[in-house]
Write a protein that holds these residues in place. Structure first.
Motif, short mmCIF file in Angstrom:
data_model
loop_
_atom_site.label_atom_id
_atom_site.label_comp_id
_atom_site.label_asym_id
_atom_site.label_seq_id
_atom_site.Cartn_x
_atom_site.Cartn_y
_atom_site.Cartn_z
N GLY A 2 9.56 -8.41 4.94
CA GLY A 2 8.81 -9.86 5.53
C GLY A 2 8.47 -9.57 6.99
O GLY A 2 7.76 -10.78 7.52
N ARG A 3 8.70 -8.63 7.56
CA ARG A 3 8.57 -8.40 9.18
C ARG A 3 7.00 -8.10 9.23
O ARG A 3 6.62 -7.14 8.94
N VAL A 4 6.50 -8.87 10.42
CA VAL A 4 4.88 -8.63 10.72
C VAL A 4 5.02 -7.43 11.44
O VAL A 4 5.74 -7.23 12.53
N ARG A 5 4.25 -6.26 11.16
CA ARG A 5 4.27 -5.14 11.71
C ARG A 5 2.96 -4.87 12.79
O ARG A 5 2.91 -4.10 13.81
N LEU B 28 -7.51 -13.68 10.28
CA LEU B 28 -6.39 -13.01 10.68
C LEU B 28 -5.76 -11.97 9.67
O LEU B 28 -5.67 -12.75 8.33
N MET B 29 -5.73 -10.78 9.90
CA MET B 29 -5.06 -9.79 8.96
C MET B 29 -3.76 -9.45 9.47
O MET B 29 -3.80 -9.11 10.55
N SER B 30 -2.74 -9.60 8.51
CA SER B 30 -1.23 -9.30 9.01
C SER B 30 -0.71 -8.27 7.98
O SER B 30 -1.05 -8.22 6.78
N LEU B 31 -0.33 -7.05 8.44
CA LEU B 31 0.39 -6.05 7.83
C LEU B 31 2.02 -6.59 7.54
O LEU B 31 2.59 -6.58 9.01
N VAL B 32 2.51 -6.48 6.66
CA VAL B 32 3.94 -7.13 6.65
C VAL B 32 4.84 -6.08 5.96
O VAL B 32 4.50 -5.44 4.82
N ASP B 33 5.83 -5.71 6.31
CA ASP B 33 6.92 -4.79 5.64
C ASP B 33 7.74 -5.40 4.28
O ASP B 33 7.53 -6.47 4.04
N GLY C 250 0.84 -1.06 0.08
CA GLY C 250 0.03 0.16 -0.07
C GLY C 250 0.94 1.20 -0.17
O GLY C 250 2.10 1.04 -0.10
N GLU C 251 0.45 2.32 0.06
CA GLU C 251 0.83 3.79 0.36
C GLU C 251 2.14 3.73 1.25
O GLU C 251 2.99 4.29 1.21
N ASN C 252 1.53 2.84 2.20
CA ASN C 252 2.47 2.98 3.47
C ASN C 252 3.78 2.11 3.46
O ASN C 252 4.48 1.76 4.19
N GLY C 253 3.84 1.38 2.32
CA GLY C 253 4.81 0.25 1.92
C GLY C 253 4.52 -1.34 2.77
O GLY C 253 5.18 -1.96 2.23
N LEU C 254 3.19 -1.28 3.40
CA LEU C 254 2.93 -2.41 4.18
C LEU C 254 1.83 -3.25 3.01
O LEU C 254 1.29 -2.66 2.21
N ARG C 255 2.36 -4.46 3.16
CA ARG C 255 1.08 -5.33 2.31
C ARG C 255 0.45 -6.06 3.34
O ARG C 255 0.78 -6.44 4.22
N THR C 256 -0.77 -6.26 2.95
CA THR C 256 -1.66 -7.12 3.55
C THR C 256 -1.89 -8.35 3.26
O THR C 256 -1.84 -8.97 2.01
N VAL C 257 -1.90 -9.45 4.20
CA VAL C 257 -1.98 -10.96 4.25
C VAL C 257 -3.27 -11.13 4.94
O VAL C 257 -3.42 -11.08 6.12
N TRP C 258 -4.16 -11.85 4.28
CA TRP C 258 -5.47 -12.03 4.71
C TRP C 258 -5.71 -13.60 4.85
O TRP C 258 -5.41 -14.42 3.94
N HIS C 259 -5.97 -14.21 5.97
CA HIS C 259 -6.33 -15.45 6.34
C HIS C 259 -8.00 -15.32 6.93
O HIS C 259 -8.35 -14.89 7.86
N LEU C 260 -8.99 -15.84 5.83
CA LEU C 260 -10.31 -15.70 6.04
C LEU C 260 -10.92 -17.10 5.95
O LEU C 260 -11.15 -17.49 4.99
N CYS C 261 -11.71 -17.18 6.80
CA CYS C 261 -12.73 -18.65 6.93
C CYS C 261 -13.94 -18.48 7.29
O CYS C 261 -14.18 -17.70 8.14
N PRO C 262 -14.69 -19.27 6.72
CA PRO C 262 -16.21 -18.98 7.06
C PRO C 262 -16.79 -19.55 8.43
O PRO C 262 -17.86 -19.08 8.64
N ASP C 263 -15.87 -20.06 9.10
CA ASP C 263 -16.12 -20.59 10.45
C ASP C 263 -15.85 -19.55 11.50
O ASP C 263 -15.88 -19.92 12.69
#
Length: 150
Positions: free
Chosen positions: A47-50, A39-44, A22-35
């Motif tokens: 590869g570090r989770v922020r 989990l939403m992770s912002l990663v620099d 994104g504009e802040n340089g972080l990418r979003t990694v989503w784990h989404l299940c219907p149950d």
């Protein structure tokens, strides 16, 4: 508790979706299940989770680098199942809410680095509360005093 464990098990069976930076340089990694787990992770760029946000059923957890863990809950608009949920942050960390998530995430045995990160974050927060006396560990049966064999 079983429902939470089921949600965690379903969470790691889904394929994570990774977005572009994104504009802040972080990418979003989503784990989404219907149950009921997400989990939403912002990663620099290295590869570090922020930041991570975890939803387990009605409970919500936020971790940010340098800030620690906060707890909260989902509030459904008007009680309708199709209404959008709003995250309400607890004014203070709720130990029971944290304990539920730490125990549920503790059942994860896979290798997904984002799930492992959240698992460690919750375990460390739980350990910190236990050390401060904020959580009471279940009492274990006392062992008889050790005696030197005669």
């Amino acid at each position: 508790m079983e429902t939470l464990k089921t949600a965690v098990q379903a969470l790691y069976r889904v394929h994570a979706v990774e977005g572009p930076p994104g504009e802040n340089g972080l990418r979003t990694v989503w784990h989404l299940c219907p149950d009921g787990a997400e989990l939403m992770s912002l990663v620099d760029s290295e590869g570090r989770v922020r930041r991570q946000e975890l939803t387990l059923l009605e409970d919500h957890y936020v971790w940010a680098s340098g800030e620690g863990v906060r707890t909260g809950y989902l509030e459904r608009g008007g009680g309708k199942p199709t209404a959008a949920a709003v995250v309400r942050t607890d004014p203070e960390l709720v130990p029971q809410r944290l304990m539920r998530a730490a125990l549920a995430m503790g059942t994860y045995t896979g290798q997904d680095r984002y799930l492992l990160h959240m698992q460690r974050v919750l375990a460390l927060a739980r350990e910190g509360l236990e050390m401060k006396g904020g959580l009471v560990r279940p009492r274990s049966p006392r062992c008889p005093p050790w005696r030197r064999p005669s």
